[in-house]
Design an enzyme around this catalytic site. Structure first.
Site, PDB file in Angstrom:
ATOM      1  N   LEU A   1       5.855   6.737  -2.568  1.00  0.00           N
ATOM      2  CA  LEU A   1       5.285   5.525  -1.957  1.00  0.00           C
ATOM      3  C   LEU A   1       4.496   4.727  -3.003  1.00  0.00           C
ATOM      4  O   LEU A   1       4.760   3.540  -3.223  1.00  0.00           O
ATOM      5  CB  LEU A   1       4.370   5.918  -0.785  1.00  0.00           C
TER       6      LEU A   1
ATOM      7  N   PRO B   1       2.841   1.361  -9.580  1.00  0.00           N
ATOM      8  CA  PRO B   1       1.842   0.904 -10.552  1.00  0.00           C
ATOM      9  C   PRO B   1       0.977  -0.221  -9.975  1.00  0.00           C
ATOM     10  O   PRO B   1      -0.222  -0.292 -10.241  1.00  0.00           O
ATOM     11  CB  PRO B   1       2.687   0.385 -11.725  1.00  0.00           C
TER      12      PRO B   1
ATOM     13  N   ILE C   1       3.965  10.450  -8.721  1.00  0.00           N
ATOM     14  CA  ILE C   1       4.747  11.140  -7.698  1.00  0.00           C
ATOM     15  C   ILE C   1       4.801  12.657  -7.948  1.00  0.00           C
ATOM     16  O   ILE C   1       5.381  13.118  -8.938  1.00  0.00           O
ATOM     17  CB  ILE C   1       6.171  10.524  -7.599  1.00  0.00           C
TER      18      ILE C   1
ATOM     19  N   GLN D   1     -22.914  25.273 -10.562  1.00  0.00           N
ATOM     20  CA  GLN D   1     -24.327  25.335 -10.980  1.00  0.00           C
ATOM     21  C   GLN D   1     -24.865  26.772 -10.925  1.00  0.00           C
ATOM     22  O   GLN D   1     -25.572  27.213 -11.822  1.00  0.00           O
ATOM     23  CB  GLN D   1     -25.159  24.402 -10.076  1.00  0.00           C
TER      24      GLN D   1
ATOM     25  N   GLU E   1      -3.490  11.057  -0.851  1.00  0.00           N
ATOM     26  CA  GLU E   1      -3.295  10.823   0.600  1.00  0.00           C
ATOM     27  C   GLU E   1      -4.323   9.828   1.138  1.00  0.00           C
ATOM     28  O   GLU E   1      -4.749   9.901   2.289  1.00  0.00           O
ATOM     29  CB  GLU E   1      -3.372  12.101   1.446  1.00  0.00           C
TER      30      GLU E   1
HETATM   31  C1  LIG Z   1      -2.323  13.964  -8.761  1.00  0.00           C
HETATM   32  C2  LIG Z   1      -1.858  12.866  -7.846  1.00  0.00           C
HETATM   33  C3  LIG Z   1      -0.692  13.043  -7.108  1.00  0.00           C
HETATM   34  C4  LIG Z   1      -0.217  12.012  -6.296  1.00  0.00           C
HETATM   35  N1  LIG Z   1       0.956  12.202  -5.618  1.00  0.00           N
HETATM   36  C5  LIG Z   1       1.518  11.159  -4.952  1.00  0.00           C
HETATM   37  C6  LIG Z   1       2.812  11.308  -4.330  1.00  0.00           C
HETATM   38  O1  LIG Z   1       3.423  12.394  -4.349  1.00  0.00           O
HETATM   39  N2  LIG Z   1       3.352  10.234  -3.734  1.00  0.00           N
HETATM   40  C7  LIG Z   1       2.729   9.032  -3.688  1.00  0.00           C
HETATM   41  O2  LIG Z   1       3.283   8.093  -3.135  1.00  0.00           O
HETATM   42  N3  LIG Z   1       1.492   8.860  -4.244  1.00  0.00           N
HETATM   43  C8  LIG Z   1       0.886   9.898  -4.890  1.00  0.00           C
HETATM   44  N4  LIG Z   1      -0.360   9.748  -5.477  1.00  0.00           N
HETATM   45  C9  LIG Z   1      -0.989   8.435  -5.478  1.00  0.00           C
HETATM   46  C10 LIG Z   1      -2.198   8.313  -4.553  1.00  0.00           C
HETATM   47  O3  LIG Z   1      -1.777   8.266  -3.227  1.00  0.00           O
HETATM   48  C11 LIG Z   1      -2.945   7.040  -4.984  1.00  0.00           C
HETATM   49  O4  LIG Z   1      -3.499   7.302  -6.262  1.00  0.00           O
HETATM   50  C12 LIG Z   1      -4.035   6.655  -4.006  1.00  0.00           C
HETATM   51  O5  LIG Z   1      -3.475   6.197  -2.801  1.00  0.00           O
HETATM   52  C13 LIG Z   1      -4.951   5.558  -4.595  1.00  0.00           C
HETATM   53  O6  LIG Z   1      -4.216   4.504  -5.112  1.00  0.00           O
HETATM   54  P1  LIG Z   1      -4.507   3.957  -6.597  1.00  0.00           P
HETATM   55  O7  LIG Z   1      -4.619   5.125  -7.499  1.00  0.00           O
HETATM   56  O8  LIG Z   1      -3.472   2.943  -6.894  1.00  0.00           O
HETATM   57  O9  LIG Z   1      -5.926   3.296  -6.525  1.00  0.00           O
HETATM   58  P2  LIG Z   1      -6.259   1.798  -6.042  1.00  0.00           P
HETATM   59  O10 LIG Z   1      -5.587   1.527  -4.763  1.00  0.00           O
HETATM   60  O11 LIG Z   1      -6.006   0.883  -7.170  1.00  0.00           O
HETATM   61  O12 LIG Z   1      -7.824   1.902  -5.797  1.00  0.00           O
HETATM   62  C14 LIG Z   1      -8.772   1.967  -6.862  1.00  0.00           C
HETATM   63  C15 LIG Z   1     -10.156   2.168  -6.245  1.00  0.00           C
HETATM   64  O13 LIG Z   1     -10.481   1.041  -5.426  1.00  0.00           O
HETATM   65  C16 LIG Z   1     -10.807   1.475  -4.113  1.00  0.00           C
HETATM   66  N5  LIG Z   1     -10.379   0.463  -3.145  1.00  0.00           N
HETATM   67  C17 LIG Z   1      -9.158  -0.092  -3.009  1.00  0.00           C
HETATM   68  N6  LIG Z   1      -9.167  -0.991  -2.017  1.00  0.00           N
HETATM   69  C18 LIG Z   1     -10.435  -1.004  -1.514  1.00  0.00           C
HETATM   70  C19 LIG Z   1     -11.099  -1.721  -0.467  1.00  0.00           C
HETATM   71  N7  LIG Z   1     -10.444  -2.602   0.291  1.00  0.00           N
HETATM   72  N8  LIG Z   1     -12.403  -1.465  -0.230  1.00  0.00           N
HETATM   73  C20 LIG Z   1     -13.076  -0.565  -0.980  1.00  0.00           C
HETATM   74  N9  LIG Z   1     -12.514   0.146  -1.971  1.00  0.00           N
HETATM   75  C21 LIG Z   1     -11.210  -0.066  -2.236  1.00  0.00           C
HETATM   76  C22 LIG Z   1     -10.061   2.788  -3.939  1.00  0.00           C
HETATM   77  O14 LIG Z   1     -10.629   3.565  -2.918  1.00  0.00           O
HETATM   78  C23 LIG Z   1     -10.225   3.392  -5.318  1.00  0.00           C
HETATM   79  O15 LIG Z   1     -11.475   3.998  -5.424  1.00  0.00           O
HETATM   80  C24 LIG Z   1      -0.907  10.785  -6.218  1.00  0.00           C
HETATM   81  C25 LIG Z   1      -2.109  10.624  -6.937  1.00  0.00           C
HETATM   82  C26 LIG Z   1      -2.598  11.638  -7.739  1.00  0.00           C
HETATM   83  C27 LIG Z   1      -3.866  11.437  -8.498  1.00  0.00           C
END
Ligand SMILES: Cc1cc2nc3c(=O)[nH]c(=O)nc-3n(C[C@H](O)[C@H](O)[C@H](O)COP(=O)(O)OP(=O)(O)OC[C@H]3O[C@@H](n4cnc5c(N)ncnc54)[C@H](O)[C@@H]3O)c2cc1C
Length: 386
Positions: free
Chosen positions: A129, A132, A161, A340, A367
């Site tokens: 899902l 970048p 992913i 700690q 998630e």
């Molecule tokens: C190890 C790992 C495994 C993963 N596996 C999968 C997978 O298998 N499949 C998949 O699809 N995805 C996967 N993900 C992706 C994960 O779901 C996303 O990283 C997550 O949803 C956050 O998206 P982002 O990293 O693009 O952060 P962004 O959406 O860019 O957010 C950056 C920061 O801004 C905050 N933010 C964003 N919008 C708002 C708002 N409106 N108000 C306040 N704060 C906000 C967020 O909470 C976060 O702190 C994985 C991530 C990791 C780290």
């Protein structure tokens, strides 16, 4: 070992959890450090989990599962995560996000043939899902599936992913209409591993060995039979799967916190300072009392959210978010205190707590971040209060 005693847990759950514990002890404990240090993908352990029906316990036995409800599945993910957070997450992705999604929303072939192979660990699956461009704002995804000559052609990139490096099949969410239509123009497809998919590794600080990758789809051709659910209705599938995923990530955090208190307890019982064991200091006892109280609070909210799902309460989704938020906030605090209590030993690269600490941080992101959970909870609160 912390016993799982709770009014919602039945004898059948307990028996299942005993099996999960035995299998995890045999196949996960010996490789838990290797998974983390060497970024080792535990393909054989996944196959073993599949053989025992603990990879996707929520599916019926004849489909490779264990006829478990969501609570039973959450319990198993909790127990697995005491040994390895990475293995807990792999089970969650393979079992809940992929096998269960194909079983629930897929065509009859996906349900009858693909879901059992995933549940048995014969095939590996990924849930694709995030991109970048966007993670929290999943309705803004840009990967496109375009209709050409009776087929669909997929182009775009997916990011972070889990198992992406090793997957045989991908559940891919694509844009099938204008970007302005947001969640109303997203379709889910089954895409089989193919030369049109390039998977590059991404190295992360925790939950290592899970095959995290960036995926590039270049002119991947799929048919109408590969649509999961209905055209333009994929977003609902993603969100439903993530609701289960949130309960599962809360369970992983619970398992990590339990492992952390066990490590801390073992340490403070044997460590001496000022001519006494650490346990003789009241401050240390109070720390452990707080930690156990937080763990039991986590347990109650996690099991409660699973049962709301099982009983089809209409507010289950809000409680999945509440469970994830509360479990992660409390769990990370428990784990920080455990580090700690063990002093420098806790941050030593050889210590299990070091791994648990790094794994736990990622639970605030996957998630749906803590902020995304708060958005869901606030939206529900506004509705609830009228
Ligand atoms: C190890 C790992 C495994 C993963 N596996 C999968 C997978 O298998 N499949 C998949 O699809 N995805 C996967 N993900 C992706 C994960 O779901 C996303 O990283 C997550 O949803 C956050 O998206 P982002 O990293 O693009 O952060 P962004 O959406 O860019 O957010 C950056 C920061 O801004 C905050 N933010 C964003 N919008 C708002 C708002 N409106 N108000 C306040 N704060 C906000 C967020 O909470 C976060 O702190 C994985 C991530 C990791 C780290």
């Amino acid at each position: 070992m912390i016993l799982i005693r709770h009014p919602l847990v039945t004898r059948e759950h307990e028996k299942f959890v005993e099996l999960v514990d035995e299998v995890s002890k045999e196949y996960v404990e010996p490789i838990a450090d290797k998974i983390d240090r060497e970024n080792y993908y535990p393909r054989e352990a996944i196959r073993k989990f599949g053989e025992y029906g603990i990879l996707s316990p929520v599916l019926p036995k004849e489909y490779g599962g264990s006829n478990m409800d969501i609570l039973g599945t959450a319990l198993s993910i909790e127990v697995i995560s005491r040994y390895s957070g990475s293995m807990g997450i792999l089970t969650e992705v393979q079992g809940f996000l992929v096998a269960h999604a194909f079983y629930t929303y897929g065509t009859s072939t996906m349900r009858e043939e693909l879901a059992p192979k995933l549940a048995r660990g014969e095939l590996i699956g990924s849930f694709a899902l995030s991109e970048p461009c966007c993670g929290s704002d999943a309705a803004a995804i840009e990967t496109r599936a375009e209709r050409k000559g009776g087929e669909w052609v997929i182009n775009g990139k997916k990011m972070w992913i889990t198992q992406g490096l090793y997957a045989d099949v991908y559940l891919v969410f694509t844009r099938t209409g204008p970007k302005e239509a947001r969640h109303r123009a997203i379709t889910a497809f089954l895409v089989r591993r193919n030369n049109c998919i390039e998977a590059s590794p991404i190295h992360v600080m925790g939950i290592r060995g899970t095959g995290t990758s960036e995926l590039t789809f270049t002119d991947c051709v799929v048919g109408d039979d590969d649509v999961v659910g209905k055209v333009n209705e994929g977003f609902k599938i993603a969100m439903e799967a993530l609701n289960l995923g949130r309960i599962a990530v809360a369970s992983v955090t619970l398992g990590l916190a339990e492992a952390a208190i066990m490590e801390a307890m073992e340490w403070v019982r044997k460590r001496n300072a000022f001519d006494q064991t650490l346990t003789s200091f009241e401050w240390i006892q109070f720390q452990l009392a707080d930690m156990l109280s937080y763990i039991e609070t986590m347990r109650s909210i996690v099991y409660d959210s699973a049962v709301r799902f099982d009983r089809k309460y209409d507010d289950y989704y809000a409680f999945a978010s509440i469970a994830k938020l509360v479990a992660v906030l409390l769990g990370i605090d428990v784990i920080r205190r455990a580090v700690q209590l063990t002093g420098a030993y806790g941050v030593w690269s050889n210590s299990k707590l070091n791994r648990i600490y790094r794994d736990a941080k990622l639970m605030e992101i996957g998630e749906g971040t803590n902020e995304v959970q708060r958005m869901v909870i606030y939206k529900w609160l506004s509705k609830y209060l009228g």
